[in-house]
Enzyme design. Structure first.
Site, PDB file in Angstrom:
ATOM      1  N   TYR A  80       0.845  -1.196   0.000  1.00 41.57           N
ATOM      2  CA  TYR A  80       0.000   0.000   0.000  1.00 41.57           C
ATOM      3  C   TYR A  80       0.882   1.248   0.000  1.00 41.57           C
ATOM      4  CZ  TYR A  80      -3.797   3.171   1.046  1.00 41.57           C
ATOM      5  OH  TYR A  80      -4.699   4.187   0.971  1.00 41.57           O
ATOM      6  N   PHE A 132      -8.469  19.607 -25.032  1.00 42.24           N
ATOM      7  CA  PHE A 132      -8.928  18.228 -25.101  1.00 42.24           C
ATOM      8  C   PHE A 132     -10.189  18.171 -24.235  1.00 42.24           C
ATOM      9  CE2 PHE A 132      -9.028  13.777 -23.614  1.00 42.24           C
ATOM     10  CZ  PHE A 132      -9.194  13.184 -24.847  1.00 42.24           C
ATOM     11  N   THR A 133     -11.115  17.271 -24.566  1.00 37.67           N
ATOM     12  CA  THR A 133     -12.436  17.253 -23.891  1.00 37.67           C
ATOM     13  C   THR A 133     -12.325  17.304 -22.361  1.00 37.67           C
ATOM     14  OG1 THR A 133     -12.361  14.858 -24.152  1.00 37.67           O
ATOM     15  CG2 THR A 133     -13.701  16.066 -25.736  1.00 37.67           C
ATOM     16  N   ASP A 223       0.792  18.699 -21.430  1.00 33.82           N
ATOM     17  CA  ASP A 223       0.019  17.457 -21.477  1.00 33.82           C
ATOM     18  C   ASP A 223       0.781  16.499 -22.392  1.00 33.82           C
ATOM     19  OD1 ASP A 223      -1.681  15.341 -21.987  1.00 33.82           O
ATOM     20  OD2 ASP A 223      -3.465  16.563 -22.287  1.00 33.82           O
ATOM     21  N   LYS A 266      -1.896   5.953 -22.889  1.00 36.71           N
ATOM     22  CA  LYS A 266      -1.251   6.217 -24.172  1.00 36.71           C
ATOM     23  C   LYS A 266       0.273   6.229 -24.011  1.00 36.71           C
ATOM     24  CE  LYS A 266      -5.459   8.558 -24.762  1.00 36.71           C
ATOM     25  NZ  LYS A 266      -6.165   9.772 -24.393  1.00 36.71           N
ATOM     26  N   ARG A 389     -16.223  12.249 -34.879  1.00 33.47           N
ATOM     27  CA  ARG A 389     -15.732  13.461 -34.237  1.00 33.47           C
ATOM     28  C   ARG A 389     -16.270  14.628 -35.051  1.00 33.47           C
ATOM     29  NH1 ARG A 389     -13.373  12.586 -29.037  1.00 33.47           N
ATOM     30  NH2 ARG A 389     -15.602  12.380 -28.937  1.00 33.47           N
ATOM     31  N   PHE A 455     -22.794  11.751 -27.456  1.00 40.20           N
ATOM     32  CA  PHE A 455     -22.145  10.867 -28.436  1.00 40.20           C
ATOM     33  C   PHE A 455     -21.761   9.512 -27.856  1.00 40.20           C
ATOM     34  CE2 PHE A 455     -17.731  11.077 -26.994  1.00 40.20           C
ATOM     35  CZ  PHE A 455     -17.716  12.226 -26.232  1.00 40.20           C
TER      36      PHE A 455
HETATM   37  C1  LIG Z   1      -6.546  10.664 -23.486  1.00 38.18           C
HETATM   38  C2  LIG Z   1      -6.082  12.021 -23.209  1.00 38.18           C
HETATM   39  C3  LIG Z   1      -6.274  12.614 -21.944  1.00 38.18           C
HETATM   40  C4  LIG Z   1      -7.042  11.933 -20.848  1.00 38.18           C
HETATM   41  O1  LIG Z   1      -6.461  10.746 -20.441  1.00 38.18           O
HETATM   42  P1  LIG Z   1      -7.321   9.547 -19.849  1.00 38.18           P
HETATM   43  O2  LIG Z   1      -6.311   8.558 -19.401  1.00 38.18           O
HETATM   44  O3  LIG Z   1      -8.206   9.032 -20.941  1.00 38.18           O
HETATM   45  O4  LIG Z   1      -8.122  10.088 -18.719  1.00 38.18           O
HETATM   46  C5  LIG Z   1      -5.770  13.886 -21.755  1.00 38.18           C
HETATM   47  N1  LIG Z   1      -5.131  14.550 -22.731  1.00 38.18           N
HETATM   48  C6  LIG Z   1      -4.945  14.004 -23.949  1.00 38.18           C
HETATM   49  C7  LIG Z   1      -4.217  14.776 -24.984  1.00 38.18           C
HETATM   50  C8  LIG Z   1      -5.416  12.733 -24.239  1.00 38.18           C
HETATM   51  O5  LIG Z   1      -5.234  12.222 -25.465  1.00 38.18           O
END
Ligand SMILES: *Cc1c(COP(=O)(O)O)cnc(C)c1O
Length: 482
Positions: A80, A132-133, A223, A266, A389, A455
Site C-alpha cells: 500500500y 482536449f475534452t 500534457d 497512451k 468526431r 455521443f
Molecule cells: C486521453 C487524453 C487525456 C485523458 O487521459 P485519460 O487517461 O483518458 O483520462 C488527456 N489529454 C490528452 C491529450 C489525451 O489524449
C-alpha cells in the site's frame, strides 16, 4: 533514421517487432454487421467488441505491450505504501524528464482534476494550443476559461505545415499583456494535439512559449499523453532537432515545462497516469489531493503491475523503433486513402487517420450528422469501428440549439503495434469501396438523445432505408464474401 524502407519504388512501413501473442478476431457477414449496428442505435460506441473486426475507436489503453513489459509485471511489489514498484517508476520518470517530484494518478483526466483544482483560479484564463475534452471540462469546473491559440493552419483540413499543433506565440504574448499575467493561471501545451488530428508542435514552438511563460512568471503545463507521436515527429521533421536522440528531445521538452502530466493509457503503453512537478511548493500543494481522489502517494489508483509496465514502456518510448509503428502506419494509411481520392486530414498526424466526412458525404447536411452516418456505414461495409468526431460530439447550448462542429471527422485510431499492414490495407480497401458508393449513404436522426455527452450513449436511426441499400450494393459487388 526512420524505418520506412523502399522496395520497387514503393514506400511502406516495416514493423520492427514480431507478434507472439494473438487474439482471434471475428469478421461477421455484412447482414450480421447491419443487425449489430442497428442494435447499437447506429452508434459505434455501443457496439460489442465481439462484433467488431478492427477496433479503430481509440488508442487509449489498447496498445500492445512488449515482452519486457509483461515480464516486469511479474516483479511488481504489492504494498500500500512505499512499494519498490513506485520507486522504480519515479526513478525512470526523473531520469527521462529531469523533474524531482512525481504524483501518481489513475489516468490522465485524474491528473487534470488535481492540476486544475490547485492552479485554476476563478475568473482566470488558461491559454493553450488546443483543448482536449476532459482538460477543458476540469478547467471550466474550477472557474477558468479555455483560450485556444492554435495557429490558423492547425485548423486547415489540408496543409503542408509539419507542425499543425503549434501555438501562436505572438498571440499568446498579446493575450497575456492584454489580460495581465495574474489573470492567466497557466499555459497548457498539448503534445500530439488530439482533437485536431493528432498534430504535433515543434520543439522550437515549445521553447518560445516557455520563454514567454518565464518572462511573465506563468507556469507552463505540458500534457504529454500523446508525447510518443510528438517525439517521433520532432525526430523526423524538425531540422533544429536533427542529430538529437529521442531521449535528448524528451529532456529538452521537459526542460521547457514546469509541470508535465500524462495518461499512461497512451504514453508508456500501460494504464495509469501521473504528474511531474519541478517546484517543491507546487508539489506540496497538489500532494494532499492524491490520497483524497486517487489512492496513497505510492500508487495513486494504479495497479502496481501496470506501474511496472509503464516504467518499462517509458524507457522503450525512447527507442525510435518502438514508437514509429503508429505514426508510420498512419502515414501509410493517409497516403493510400489520399491516392484513391478519399478526403483525409493532411499531413498525417499521430493517433489515427482522420477521414473528412464533410467532403466524403457532401450530400448529407451537417444537421443529419455526416460523420456519424459515415462511421455507421463503414462499420456495415467492413466491420471496422471508427469514432465520430463532429456535430454529434458537440453539446446543445442552454436554449437547446445544436452548434455545428468545425470539422466532421471519422477518426480511425491506430492502436500501437496491434494491427498488421494487411489489416490496414483491408480498411483502406473497404473505405475505397464505400467512397465509390458514397451517394447511397444517407443522414441520421436521434432516436434517443442524452443531455450529457450524447455521443457516448445516444441512439440514432437512419432517415431513410439507406443501410439496407449499402448491404444490397455490397452483395452485388462482393458476392458471398465477407
Ligand atoms: C486521453 C487524453 C487525456 C485523458 O487521459 P485519460 O487517461 O483518458 O483520462 C488527456 N489529454 C490528452 C491529450 C489525451 O489524449
Amino acid at each position: 533514421m526512420s524505418n520506412v524502407r523502399f522496395f520497387g519504388g514503393q514506400q511502406f512501413p516495416l514493423e520492427m517487432h514480431k507478434v507472439r501473442i494473438i487474439q482471434k478476431l471475428n469478421l461477421h457477414p455484412i447482414e450480421k454487421r447491419l443487425e449489430a449496428i442497428m442494435g447499437a442505435g447506429y452508434n459505434t460506441f455501443l457496439l460489442r467488441n465481439e462484433d467488431v473486426f478492427l477496433d479503430m475507436l481509440t488508442d487509449s489503453g489498447v496498445n500492445a505491450m512488449s515482452q519486457e513489459q509483461q515480464a516486469a509485471m511479474f516483479r511488481a511489489d504489492d504494498a500500500y505504501a512505499g512499494s519498490a514498484t513506485y520507486e522504480r517508476l519515479h526513478a525512470k520518470l526523473t531520469e527521462l524528464f529531469g523533474m524531482e517530484y512525481f504524483l501518481p494518478a489513475h489516468q490522465g483526466r485524474a491528473a487534470e482534476n488535481i492540476i486544475s483544482r490547485v492552479l485554476v483560479r476563478e475568473g482566470t484564463y488558461v491559454p493553450m494550443n488546443y483543448h482536449f475534452t476532459t482538460s477543458k471540462q476540469h478547467i471550466v469546473e474550477n472557474g477558468g476559461e479555455v483560450v485556444e491559440l492554435i495557429r490558423p493552419e492547425g485548423l486547415d483540413v489540408v496543409s503542408d505545415e509539419p507542425f499543425k499543433g503549434n501555438i501562436d506565440v505572438p498571440r499568446l504574448r498579446a493575450f497575456i499583456e492584454e489580460k495581465t499575467p495574474k489573470k492567466v493561471s497557466y499555459v497548457r501545451m498539448e503534445a500530439g494535439t488530439n482533437l485536431i488530428g493528432g498534430q504535433p508542435f515543434s520543439l522550437q514552438n515549445l521553447r518560445e512559449t516557455y520563454q514567454i511563460c518565464k518572462e511573465f512568471q506563468i507556469p507552463l503545463v505540458l500534457d504529454a499523453s500523446l508525447l510518443a507521436d510528438n517525439l517521433y515527429f520532432i525526430h523526423e521533421r524538425e531540422e533544429d532537432a536533427s542529430g538529437m536522440t529521442v531521449r535528448q528531445i524528451t529532456a529538452e521538452m521537459a526542460a521547457n515545462a514546469d509541470i508535465i502530466y500524462f495518461s499512461a493509457r497512451k504514453l508508456g503503453f500501460g494504464r495509469g497516469g501521473g504528474i511531474l512537478i519541478r517546484e517543491e511548493e507546487t508539489y506540496k500543494n497538489m500532494r494532499g489531493l492524491i490520497p483524497m481522489f486517487e489512492g496513497f502517494l505510492t500508487y495513486g489508483g494504479m495497479s502496481v503491475r501496470e506501474m511496472e509496465a509503464i516504467t518499462v514502456g517509458l524507457d522503450e518510448t525512447m527507442d525510435i523503433d518502438m514508437i514509429d509503428q503508429g505514426p508510420q502506419f498512419i502515414e501509410y494509411m493517409v497516403r493510400e486513402l489520399d491516392n484513391r481520392g478519399i478526403p483525409v486530414i493532411k499531413p498525417a498526424g499521430g493517433l489515427g487517420a482522420h477521414v473528412d466526412a464533410m467532403r466524403f458525404v457532401d450530400h448529407i447536411p451537417q444537421s443529419e450528422y455526416p460523420a456519424g452516418a459515415l462511421a455507421a456505414a463503414l462499420y456495415i461495409a467492413s466491420g471496422v469501428r471508427g469514432m465520430e468526431r463532429g456535430t454529434m460530439s458537440e453539446a446543445r447550448d442552454a436554449e437547446g440549439v445544436e452548434p455545428l462542429a468545425d470539422m466532421e471527422l471519422v477518426r480511425l485510431a491506430m492502436p500501437r503495434r496491434v494491427f498488421t499492414l494487411s489489416q490496414v490495407n483491408y480498411a483502406i480497401d473497404r473505405l475505397d469501396w464505400l467512397y465509390q458508393n458514397r451517394r447511397h449513404i444517407g443522414g441520421m436522426e436521434w432516436e434517443e438523445e442524452p443531455e450529457i455527452l450524447r455521443f457516448f450513449y445516444g441512439r440514432l436511426r437512419p432517415k431513410t432505408d439507406w443501410p439496407n441499400t449499402i448491404v444490397k450494393r455490397f452483395r452485388a459487388d462482393f458476392g458471398d464474401s465477407l
